[in-house]
Design an enzyme around this catalytic site. Structure first.
Site, PDB file in Angstrom:
ATOM      1  CB  CYS A 189      -1.035   0.088   1.163  1.00  0.00           C
ATOM      2  SG  CYS A 189      -1.825   1.414   1.303  1.00  0.00           S
ATOM      3  CB  CYS A 212      -0.323   2.535   4.059  1.00  0.00           C
ATOM      4  SG  CYS A 212      -1.857   1.923   3.372  1.00  0.00           S
ATOM      5  CG  ASP A 213       3.529   1.036   4.320  1.00  0.00           C
ATOM      6  OD1 ASP A 213       3.168   1.539   5.375  1.00  0.00           O
ATOM      7  OD2 ASP A 213       3.094  -0.165   4.199  1.00  0.00           O
TER       8      ASP A 213
END
Ligand code: NAP
Length: 306
Positions: A131, A134-135
């Site tokens: 992701c 997200c990261d």
């Protein structure tokens, strides 16, 4: 207490079903394992949900959530472990006890498929991610590879390219599966390059990812690349292990056009069902149909009992 309808999941399919069900007058409960979300909340820009020219996946889900709340949909955070029929009722087993309902809608979506190469599990969260939303921020000015050639791989390559120094898309074929519009954007980004006909064989590192072993499937050439992050997008697998209804060979739930599964009174919607297109709009549409069918089913069951 016996609910008319329990909806399992908290993404677009579940919340759309919830909104419709409440409006049909069904006593409805939505059960979501984490926070109300769905996979769409991990997507960057959504540009194909009508009414929003461009909106972040997380923002779109917040709007779904607000709407469901305003409509009177009740959501509880519980993990569902099993769903089974017991006479005219369904028993929904959760991590905090059993619940009873006349009908159930399964809207549990799918999760990223793992590649299954050495180092993938070991370095998950230490350079391996599924992701970019997200990261991605952890890889500012770093060098990353993206594995896959579909919509998710290219969407997230574009997100990563805005922060990372370089993004190399490693794809097993020599053409992308992603939509034309995304392909054109990716080809136009100076810091995205493509490694065609290439497979990732191993992820190597110490406390974090340091390099990857790659192989060209046409020439059999093997090489290693120094890399800081590996983002994997090789498709999705459904979250359907907990329910015993007919599924296809990949675990996607088989439904008819009314979202009915092989078990009377159990319906399935969105990414967890066997379907040709997995989008927010199709999940929301499935949810509306399933809520209507649940309403018909519950009404028939209630009049049978009178
Ligand atoms: P996908 O379309 O199934 O693409 C998976 C990619 O991974 C393909 O390029 C595939 O290669 C590759 N792949 C699969 N197994 C592999 C393996 N073992 N080794 C190496 N490569 C492998 O998955 P997705 O991109 O996650 O998309 C899933 C669905 O969600 C699609 O329907 C897509 O349209 C939808 N989606 C929509 C949006 C949006 O509208 N905003 C965003 C993301 C996803 P091949 O091409 O060679 O098969």
């Amino acid at each position: 207490m016996v609910y008319d309808l329990i909806i399992v999941g908290g993404g677009p399919g579940a919340l759309s079903a919830g909104i419709y069900a409440v409006r049909y007058g069904l006593d409805t409960l939505v059960l979501e394992k984490g926070f109300v979300s769905g996979q769409i909340s991990t997507t960057g820009d959504v540009e194909n949900y009508p009414g929003f020219i461009s909106i972040k996946g997380m923002d779109l889900m917040e709007k779904f959530s607000e709407h469901a709340k305003a409509a009177g949909v009740v959501v509880e955070n519980r993990e569902v472990i099993g769903v089974k029929s017991d006479g005219d009722h369904k028993i929904v087993t959760t991590d905090s006890g059993d619940l009873k309902a006349i009908s159930v809608i399964i809207a549990t979506g799918a999760k990223p498929r793992h590649l299954g190469v050495p180092g993938e599990e070991e370095f998950r969260g230490k350079g391996v991610s599924y992701c970019a939303t997200c990261d991605g921020p952890f890889f500012k000015d770093r060098n990353v590879i993206v594995v896959g050639g579909g919509e998710s791989a290219i969407t997230d390559s574009l997100i990563l390219a805005d922060r990372a120094a370089s993004v190399c898309v490693v794809h097993r074929r020599n053409e992308l599966r992603a939509s034309q519009v995304l392909q054109e954007r990716a080809f136009g980004k100076p810091n995205i390059e493509f490694s065609w006909n290439t497979i990732l064989e191993e992820i190597i590192g110490d406390s974090v990812v340091r390099e990857v072993a790659l192989r060209n499937t046409s020439t059999n050439e093997e090489w290693r690349s120094l890399i800081d992050g590996v983002f994997i997008y090789v498709g999705n697998e459904p979250n359907t292990e907990f329910v015993d209804v007919e599924k296809d060979g990949y675990g996607f739930i088989v439904t008819d056009e009314r979202m009915a599964t092989s078990e009377d009174g159990i319906f399935a919607v969105g990414d967890c069902r066997k379907t040709v297109l997995r989008q927010v709009i199709t999940a929301a549409s499935d949810g509306a149909i399933a809520a209507y069918e649940a309403y018909e089913y519950v009404s028939a069951m209630k009049s049978k009992g009178e």
